[in-house]
Each structure stands twice: as C-alpha cells, then as structure tokens.
Design a protein around this motif. Structure first.
Motif, PDB file in Angstrom:
ATOM      1  N   GLN A 200       0.344  -1.171   0.117  1.00  0.00           N
ATOM      2  CA  GLN A 200      -0.134  -0.006   0.014  1.00  0.00           C
ATOM      3  C   GLN A 200       0.736   1.147  -0.177  1.00  0.00           C
ATOM      4  O   GLN A 200       0.768   2.045  -0.857  1.00  0.00           O
ATOM      5  CB  GLN A 200      -0.676  -0.156   1.148  1.00  0.00           C
ATOM      6  N   GLY A 201       2.404   1.219   0.895  1.00  0.00           N
ATOM      7  CA  GLY A 201       2.908   2.330   1.052  1.00  0.00           C
ATOM      8  C   GLY A 201       3.615   2.383  -0.343  1.00  0.00           C
ATOM      9  O   GLY A 201       4.094   3.751  -0.385  1.00  0.00           O
ATOM     10  N   SER A 202       4.072   1.672  -1.729  1.00  0.00           N
ATOM     11  CA  SER A 202       4.397   1.508  -2.317  1.00  0.00           C
ATOM     12  C   SER A 202       3.132   2.302  -3.880  1.00  0.00           C
ATOM     13  O   SER A 202       4.138   2.988  -4.249  1.00  0.00           O
ATOM     14  CB  SER A 202       5.252   0.649  -2.673  1.00  0.00           C
ATOM     15  N   LEU A 203       1.873   1.858  -3.893  1.00  0.00           N
ATOM     16  CA  LEU A 203       1.133   2.306  -4.630  1.00  0.00           C
ATOM     17  C   LEU A 203       1.030   4.005  -3.942  1.00  0.00           C
ATOM     18  O   LEU A 203       1.298   4.667  -4.919  1.00  0.00           O
ATOM     19  CB  LEU A 203       0.010   1.891  -4.071  1.00  0.00           C
ATOM     20  N   TYR A 204       1.245   3.811  -2.980  1.00  0.00           N
ATOM     21  CA  TYR A 204       0.533   5.110  -2.511  1.00  0.00           C
ATOM     22  C   TYR A 204       1.506   6.327  -2.861  1.00  0.00           C
ATOM     23  O   TYR A 204       1.490   7.973  -2.839  1.00  0.00           O
ATOM     24  CB  TYR A 204      -0.233   6.142  -1.541  1.00  0.00           C
ATOM     25  N   ALA A 205       2.866   6.101  -2.711  1.00  0.00           N
ATOM     26  CA  ALA A 205       4.109   6.620  -3.281  1.00  0.00           C
ATOM     27  C   ALA A 205       4.330   7.566  -4.116  1.00  0.00           C
ATOM     28  O   ALA A 205       4.766   8.371  -4.637  1.00  0.00           O
ATOM     29  CB  ALA A 205       5.267   5.449  -2.912  1.00  0.00           C
ATOM     30  N   ILE A 206       3.999   6.604  -5.658  1.00  0.00           N
ATOM     31  CA  ILE A 206       3.380   6.533  -7.072  1.00  0.00           C
ATOM     32  C   ILE A 206       3.210   8.055  -6.729  1.00  0.00           C
ATOM     33  O   ILE A 206       3.562   9.463  -7.916  1.00  0.00           O
ATOM     34  CB  ILE A 206       2.905   5.698  -8.030  1.00  0.00           C
ATOM     35  N   LEU A 207       1.401   8.616  -5.979  1.00  0.00           N
ATOM     36  CA  LEU A 207       0.821   8.979  -6.182  1.00  0.00           C
ATOM     37  C   LEU A 207       1.145  10.012  -5.298  1.00  0.00           C
ATOM     38  O   LEU A 207       1.384  11.701  -6.061  1.00  0.00           O
ATOM     39  CB  LEU A 207      -0.410   9.185  -4.977  1.00  0.00           C
TER      40      LEU A 207
ATOM     41  N   ILE B 189       6.614  -7.219  -5.380  1.00  0.00           N
ATOM     42  CA  ILE B 189       8.118  -6.477  -6.605  1.00  0.00           C
ATOM     43  C   ILE B 189       7.850  -6.121  -7.714  1.00  0.00           C
ATOM     44  O   ILE B 189       8.714  -5.359  -7.343  1.00  0.00           O
ATOM     45  CB  ILE B 189       8.832  -8.416  -6.866  1.00  0.00           C
ATOM     46  N   VAL B 190       6.713  -6.180  -8.205  1.00  0.00           N
ATOM     47  CA  VAL B 190       5.938  -5.431  -9.052  1.00  0.00           C
ATOM     48  C   VAL B 190       5.897  -3.577  -7.961  1.00  0.00           C
ATOM     49  O   VAL B 190       5.935  -2.687  -9.377  1.00  0.00           O
ATOM     50  CB  VAL B 190       4.627  -5.882  -9.519  1.00  0.00           C
ATOM     51  N   MET B 191       5.287  -4.153  -7.378  1.00  0.00           N
ATOM     52  CA  MET B 191       4.826  -2.764  -6.443  1.00  0.00           C
ATOM     53  C   MET B 191       6.731  -1.971  -6.412  1.00  0.00           C
ATOM     54  O   MET B 191       6.650  -0.580  -7.030  1.00  0.00           O
ATOM     55  CB  MET B 191       4.376  -3.012  -5.299  1.00  0.00           C
ATOM     56  N   VAL B 192       7.121  -2.476  -5.942  1.00  0.00           N
ATOM     57  CA  VAL B 192       8.439  -1.792  -5.821  1.00  0.00           C
ATOM     58  C   VAL B 192       9.905  -1.457  -6.937  1.00  0.00           C
ATOM     59  O   VAL B 192      10.415  -0.346  -7.227  1.00  0.00           O
ATOM     60  CB  VAL B 192      10.033  -2.884  -4.582  1.00  0.00           C
ATOM     61  N   VAL B 193       9.279  -1.988  -8.049  1.00  0.00           N
ATOM     62  CA  VAL B 193       9.479  -1.638  -9.022  1.00  0.00           C
ATOM     63  C   VAL B 193       9.707  -0.681  -9.404  1.00  0.00           C
ATOM     64  O   VAL B 193      10.004   0.236 -10.355  1.00  0.00           O
ATOM     65  CB  VAL B 193       9.608  -3.294 -10.346  1.00  0.00           C
ATOM     66  N   LEU B 194       7.925  -0.441  -9.684  1.00  0.00           N
ATOM     67  CA  LEU B 194       7.723   0.826 -10.486  1.00  0.00           C
ATOM     68  C   LEU B 194       7.859   1.511  -9.710  1.00  0.00           C
ATOM     69  O   LEU B 194       8.405   2.714 -10.991  1.00  0.00           O
ATOM     70  CB  LEU B 194       5.851   0.230 -10.540  1.00  0.00           C
ATOM     71  N   VAL B 195       7.366   2.043  -8.238  1.00  0.00           N
ATOM     72  CA  VAL B 195       8.219   3.057  -7.544  1.00  0.00           C
ATOM     73  C   VAL B 195       9.157   3.385  -7.486  1.00  0.00           C
ATOM     74  O   VAL B 195      10.214   4.411  -7.913  1.00  0.00           O
ATOM     75  CB  VAL B 195       7.999   2.521  -6.042  1.00  0.00           C
ATOM     76  N   LEU B 196      10.402   2.745  -8.236  1.00  0.00           N
ATOM     77  CA  LEU B 196      12.268   2.826  -7.907  1.00  0.00           C
ATOM     78  C   LEU B 196      12.039   3.686  -9.823  1.00  0.00           C
ATOM     79  O   LEU B 196      12.583   4.424  -9.860  1.00  0.00           O
ATOM     80  CB  LEU B 196      12.612   1.257  -8.109  1.00  0.00           C
ATOM     81  N   VAL B 197      10.811   2.808 -11.163  1.00  0.00           N
ATOM     82  CA  VAL B 197      11.383   3.271 -11.555  1.00  0.00           C
ATOM     83  C   VAL B 197      11.016   4.884 -12.109  1.00  0.00           C
ATOM     84  O   VAL B 197      11.857   5.238 -13.118  1.00  0.00           O
ATOM     85  CB  VAL B 197      10.837   2.384 -13.034  1.00  0.00           C
ATOM     86  N   ILE B 198       9.749   5.293 -11.281  1.00  0.00           N
ATOM     87  CA  ILE B 198       9.735   6.550 -11.068  1.00  0.00           C
ATOM     88  C   ILE B 198       9.985   7.010 -10.593  1.00  0.00           C
ATOM     89  O   ILE B 198      10.355   8.537 -10.455  1.00  0.00           O
ATOM     90  CB  ILE B 198       7.725   6.491 -10.737  1.00  0.00           C
ATOM     91  N   LYS B 199      10.902   6.835  -9.048  1.00  0.00           N
ATOM     92  CA  LYS B 199      11.526   7.584  -8.944  1.00  0.00           C
ATOM     93  C   LYS B 199      12.741   8.399  -9.438  1.00  0.00           C
ATOM     94  O   LYS B 199      13.487   9.438  -9.325  1.00  0.00           O
ATOM     95  CB  LYS B 199      12.018   7.300  -7.114  1.00  0.00           C
TER      96      LYS B 199
END
Length: 306
Positions: free
Chosen positions: A11-18, A145-155
């Motif tokens: 959930q933290g990864s999901l809302y980190a993108i937002l 794993i997918v969520m963390v990868v997405l967050v890192l790519v966006i970061k």
C-alpha cells in the motif's frame, strides 16, 4: 506479522506513486492541486476499461498516464490562460472529472476485474513454479516485487527529470517566477507541464490501484490529495536533516502514512473511519511541520544575535 508488513509495503508503494506526483506540484512548483481527487479515479477507470476490453494491463498504465496528463493540462490551462486561481482550477477539473469518469465507465459507478488478468497475474510463471526461488519467493510476493520496481522506476525517472533543464525551471518557478521570466521562459507553460506530469503520475497510481483491488469505484479518489500531502509532509519532516532526494523522502513518508493507518485498523479502529484517520494525520503533520519551521527560525535568529 509478515503478511502485515507486506501489506504495508504494498500500500505504501502504491500511494508513493501518487505522492511523488503531489510533490511535484506542491513542493517543487508551489501549487496545491485539488484535481488529484479527480485524476486518481480517472486513471483507475481508464485502466479498468482497457483491461475489460481485453487490452494489456501494462498498456492500460500508459493509457491512464496519458489521460491524467491531459486532465492536468486542462487544470493548467484554466489557471494560466483563463487566469483562474490554481485552487479553483483544481476544484473545477475535479468536479468535471466525476462526470467524465462515469461516461468512460459507461454510466456505471463501479466495475469488477475479478475475472480479468491484471498487472499481478502470475499465470506466466506457472511453468517455473517448480523452482525453489520462484515457487517460494517470487510468486507469493510477486505483487510486492512489481510495486517496488514500479516505484523505483518512477523515482529514478523523476530524479532524472529534476536534473534536466526542465527540472531546474520547475524548481525556479516554485522559488522565483520573476527569474524564470528573466531567463526568457514562459512561466505559464512551465506550470502547465508540471501539472500534466504530476497528474499523469497520480492517474498512474490509480491505474495500479485497480489491479491491486481488482475493482473500480467512482469514489476512489476521495481524500487522495490530503493523503498525498500527508505523505509529502511526513517524509520531508522526518528526513529533512538527512541528505537524500525529495523523492526518497516522499516514499518513506508514504510508507509511514500507511503504517500509521494499518496500525490504527489493527488496534480496532473501524476501516470506515479511514478518511478521519487521514485528516488527523494531515493535521498532525501540519502542526509538526509548523513547529519545526518555528524552531529552526528561532535557532537562526539566536545565532545571528550571538
């Protein structure tokens, strides 16, 4: 306990993108953009409709990103070209998107994706599930794993953006608009671009949320701007004395926010009161942030007198 930690991280990864999107407008450019509450469900409904139509869940992310960017552009045009305040522009777009989202969903206020393949479908790993690593670690934690990868790519993408010429213009716009004009650039265009990028990321977060929850509801965006701002404030307050990038602060803030909410629910608070928890966290973050600024100011004033 492990499941609890994994849920918080997801959930933290999901809302980190937002929250990274909110950071771009609020912390970098200095605009409180309320259209976030409309672009989040916009990304969700666009993603849901692409998936229901048989499209790739990954393609749905791109569609949501573009839809959110377009909505952010509208907010920017209202603010820059029609001279409407940024606050009111966001409210107008947020309100208008409620009807737009209903139209995209075919008049339905909710959609189910329970029988559809989402971002976290692991059927392609079935042939590899006999392996120890895949069967015991990859598949059970595939969503994380997918969520963390997405967050890192966006970061890293946002970190790179902020180092470019456009990134410096975004920062200068938030600090001193007159300097941007002096450099021969259009401040209004910079704001429109910032709002487009930010709302694109917010819509992307909504698209990911659809795959996480496997459903879409018209009310998904309620309170998202408050939640995003809370994450930004918590992260910057907690790590302001640590030399890390602002995107890292925001990600940590988002994780902390979700941890607080999860602990409150775990201690017996009704999940229906989650919006109230969000408001309380936001108020506490503001109070702590103001107190921190006051202490810092008094310290500098004391040093000057000394």
């Amino acid at each position: 306990m492990i499941r609890f930690i994994v849920n918080v991280l997801e959930q933290g990864s999901l809302y980190a993108i937002l929250s990274i999107g909110v950071m771009l407008t609020y912390r970098i450019v200095g605009i409180a953009d309320l259209s976030v509450d409309g672009t989040y469900p916009l990304g969700a409904v666009v993603s849901a409709m692409v998936i229901l139509a048989g499209g790739s869940p990954w393609l749905s992310l791109l569609a949501a990103l573009l839809a959110g960017a377009l909505a952010g552009c509208v907010t920017g045009l209202l603010h820059v070209k029609l001279k409407i305040s940024s606050l009111l522009s966001g409210i107008l777009v947020m309100t208008g998107l409620y009807s737009v989202n209903l139209m995209i969903a075919g008049g339905r206020s909710n959609l189910s994706l329970l029988n559809e393949k989402t971002l976290f479908d692991t059927s392609w790993l079935d042939g590899l599930s006999d392996g120890f690593l895949v069967g015991n670690f990859v598949i059970p934690y595939y969503r994380l794993i997918v969520m963390v990868v997405l967050v890192l790519v966006i970061k890293f993408a946002v970190d790179w953006l902020l180092k470019t010429k456009l990134g410096y213009l975004l920062k200068v716009t938030g600090d001193n608009e007159a300097l941007v004009v002096g450099l021969g650039h259009d401040v209004g265009m910079v704001k429109i671009i910032a709002l487009s990028i930010a709302n694109g990321l917010v819509a992307l977060s909504g698209a990911v949320a659809v795959s996480v929850g496997r459903y879409y509801d018209i009310t998904l965006g309620t309170g998202m701007v408050v939640m995003g701002l809370s994450s930004v404030m918590l992260g910057t307050l907690l790590l302001k004395k640590v030399k890390v990038k602002m995107t890292t602060m925001v990600i940590v803030g988002s994780m902390l926010y979700r941890l607080i909410v999860a602990l409150a629910i775990r201690m017996g608070m009704n999940p229906q009161h989650m919006k109230l928890i969000t408001v309380i966290i936001f108020i506490v973050a503001i109070v702590l942030n103001n107190a921190s600024i006051s202490i810092s100011f008094n310290q500098k004033k004391g040093e000057r007198h000394a």
